[in-house]
Enzyme design. Structure first.
Site, short mmCIF file in Angstrom:
data_model
loop_
_atom_site.label_atom_id
_atom_site.label_comp_id
_atom_site.label_asym_id
_atom_site.label_seq_id
_atom_site.Cartn_x
_atom_site.Cartn_y
_atom_site.Cartn_z
CG ASP A 168 -5.76 -40.79 -4.04
OD1 ASP A 168 -6.77 -40.88 -4.95
OD2 ASP A 168 -5.24 -39.61 -4.43
CE1 TYR A 200 -1.74 -41.93 -1.47
CE2 TYR A 200 -0.68 -39.69 -1.25
CZ TYR A 200 -1.57 -40.81 -1.56
OH TYR A 200 -2.68 -40.25 -2.17
CG HIS A 329 -4.48 -32.27 -6.95
ND1 HIS A 329 -3.11 -32.13 -7.14
CD2 HIS A 329 -4.91 -33.08 -6.05
CE1 HIS A 329 -2.58 -32.74 -5.95
NE2 HIS A 329 -3.46 -33.33 -5.37
CG HIS A 356 -4.35 -35.97 -8.26
ND1 HIS A 356 -3.22 -36.49 -7.67
CD2 HIS A 356 -4.37 -35.00 -9.09
CE1 HIS A 356 -2.33 -35.53 -7.92
NE2 HIS A 356 -2.92 -34.82 -8.99
FE FE2 Z 1 -2.54 -38.30 -6.39
#
Ligand code: FE2
Ligand code: NAG
Ligand code: NAG
Ligand code: NAG
Ligand code: NAG
Ligand code: NAG
Ligand code: NAG
Ligand code: NAG
Length: 470
Positions: A168, A200, A329, A356
């Protein structure tokens, strides 16, 4: 800020610390008491040094490499040219020889809404020697640029090898700190296992794909010299029907090639490689994984092929974690866990890395496979044949840190902390690997969390932190 508000927040921290200590005593796991200074996570501006376009007509940019076959004797070199397609060739030579060789690749372009990509080149260099430094040149015929890489040692059971773990990442000032800390870590990672969510770009209007280009230029300083092993995350999906983009993974699959065919996979989202003493399986949280799906059938056939005599270490990468005690999440990985966890226990996976959640967490060895709808056995239990689950989604992207945790800390969670950082998985031999996690606020050599991994096939003794310190 007066001294009054300062002392108030200090008191608050002391109380918080006491509460957390109590939580630790009750649950066995540790929630770190480290408190990161609160700063906003913002993307580096387009004119940042790390995004600079290399000078010269049609100069190759966004250069990156990854493993190009199943065993480590091939390297896929990728780069982008902006002015014209230019040459698809890579010239390369080993450091021992002046004999220059040429490999030919292909180039691709794609459109995304009103963005048109540059010429994206991919060239797979095959039949390399193991354990050898190669120099390579791209941009033949226009502006050339030279880089190098070192091929891994031949696959074998006691070959030491050092993997870096990053997830990430994004392209914020914090992302740059994470990458710098990885590069400066004295343990010297040789290959990055990247657990998904790259640029991103999709956080920008119309998923502004210019931010895919800046990300490629930002990461070049590492990814041109050592392979990054790619996992697809949700920020790679780029599904945007509101602007007419309904084909998922379009920028990602054009820009980042992986050797999926070499492991009999039919799609670039799930595949495997062997590297030194490790067998690495990459899975896709965002492709169908239910029974009878291509990914399911592939994994079902794949796990029995892993020969622990040849590659003792069985490592799985995926994006969405199965065990995650943050309030972000939460349980998103649950349906995939239900499908595949019995296999991970049966085949004694050593460790599962996921991203994540924008924070860090390490689990105990636990499994949760007994539940059958009616028996009520739905709590994870200690299981020495199960993997350790590590969430390493703490690369530092613009969405910021996940700080809100479920309380109390579940017993399966061994360590958790809301800080940005990276990790190192350092394989020593068939029985031992040293794992460490490094937060960005510390010096380059500092380990905020660490663990000796004992191989589940060769040395399956209890390697939990409590057992090791007895
Ligand atoms: Fe993600
Ligand atoms: C090149 O040299 C390195 C170090 O001297 C050596 O380990 C390697 O085996 C050599 N490779 C070839 C292809 O000769
Ligand atoms: C694409 O559209 C956006 C929004 O309308 C605009 O800001 C941007 O400049 C356009 N880009 C190109 C390459 O035309
Ligand atoms: C750039 O390189 C390509 C491939 O070698 C060549 O065909 C082309 O003429 C070069 N362009 C210029 C302007 O030199
Ligand atoms: C990114 O990090 C590198 C290496 O530490 C540094 O040279 C560069 O100035 C940084 N760039 C930004 C925009 O923070
Ligand atoms: C597993 O690998 C070892 C070492 O390479 C080899 O000797 C053995 O034949 C392999 N086993 C199977 C079942 O392929
Ligand atoms: C943390 O998450 C929980 C569960 O989603 C929520 O109820 C709570 O308000 C959140 N706390 C903060 C400080 O955001
Ligand atoms: C494997 O590595 C560990 C840690 O360095 C070491 O203690 C152990 O003796 C090694 N095992 C063998 C067989 O060399």
């Amino acid at each position: 800020m007066g001294s009054r508000s300062f002392s108030c927040s200090c008191l608050f921290l002391v109380v918080l610390g006491l509460v957390l200590n109590v939580a630790v005593l009750c649950n066995g796991g540790k929630t770190s008491s480290f408190v990161r200074p609160v700063e906003k996570t913002i993307d580096m501006p387009l004119d940042s040094d790390v995004f600079r376009v290399p000078p010269g007509y049609n100069a190759p940019q966004q250069v990156h490499i990854t493993q190009g076959d199943h065993d480590g004797k091939a390297v896929i070199v990728s780069w982008v040219t902006e002015d014209e397609p230019g040459s698809n060739s890579v010239i390369y030579w080993s450091e021992n020889s002046s004999l220059k060789k040429e490999a030919k690749g292909q180039h691709y372009t794609y459109k995304f809404y009103n963005y048109t990509s540059g010429y994206i080149h991919h060239c797979n260099i095959r039949n390399l020697e193991y354990n050898t430094k190669y120099y390579y040149v791209v941009g033949i015929g226009n502006t050339t640029r030279q880089f190098w890489f070192i091929t891994p040692p031949a696959v074998g059971p006691d070959v030491p090898y050092t993997f870096g773990l990053i997830g990430d990442l994004g392209q914020s000032f914090d992302s740059n700190k994470t990458l710098t800390h990885y590069e400066m870590n004295p343990q010297k990672g040789q290959t990055v296992l990247f657990v998904g969510d790259l640029s991103y770009a999709d956080n920008y209007p119309n998923h502004d794909n210019v931010r895919w280009d800046t990300w490629g230029r930002f990461t070049e300083r590492s990814a041109a010299y050592q392979p990054w092993i790619w996992t697809a995350g949700n920020h790679e999906i780029d599904f945007a029907p509101e602007i007419g983009e309904t084909r998922p993974f379009k920028p990602y699959t054009n820009r980042y090639h992986v050797p999926y065919r070499a492991s009999g996979s039919t799609a670039p989202f799930w595949y495997s490689i062997k590297r030194a003493s490790a067998y690495i399986i990459v899975l896709s949280s965002y492709s169908a994984y239910g029974k009878y799906t291509p990914q399911y059938k592939w994994l079902e056939a794949e796990l029995p092929k892993v020969n622990r005599t040849e590659t003792p270490w069985l490592i799985v990468l995926m994006h969405s974690p199965w065990y995650n005690s943050y309030n972000y999440h939460y349980m998103e990985g649950e349906t995939m866990r239900v499908m595949y966890e019995p296999w991970f226990v049966k085949y004694k996976v050593d460790v599962v890395f996921a991203g994540h959640v924008h924070a860090y967490e390490r689990s105990e060895r636990i499994s949760n496979v007994d539940y059958n709808i009616v028996n009520g056995k739905c709590t994870p239990i200690a299981d020495q044949t199960a993997p350790v689950y590590i969430t390493i989604g703490d690369g530092g992207n613009l969405e910021g840190l996940a700080t809100n945790m479920t309380e109390p800390q579940p017993a399966y969670s061994a360590y958790r902390e809301a800080s940005f950082g990276h990790a190192i998985f350092d394989i020593k031999n068939r029985t031992h690997a040293y794992y460490s996690w490094h937060r960005n606020q510390d010096g380059y050599a500092v380990e905020a969390d660490s663990m000796w991994f004992y191989n589940r096939h060769w040395h399956p003794v209890d390697d939990s932190t409590s057992a090791q310190t007895k």
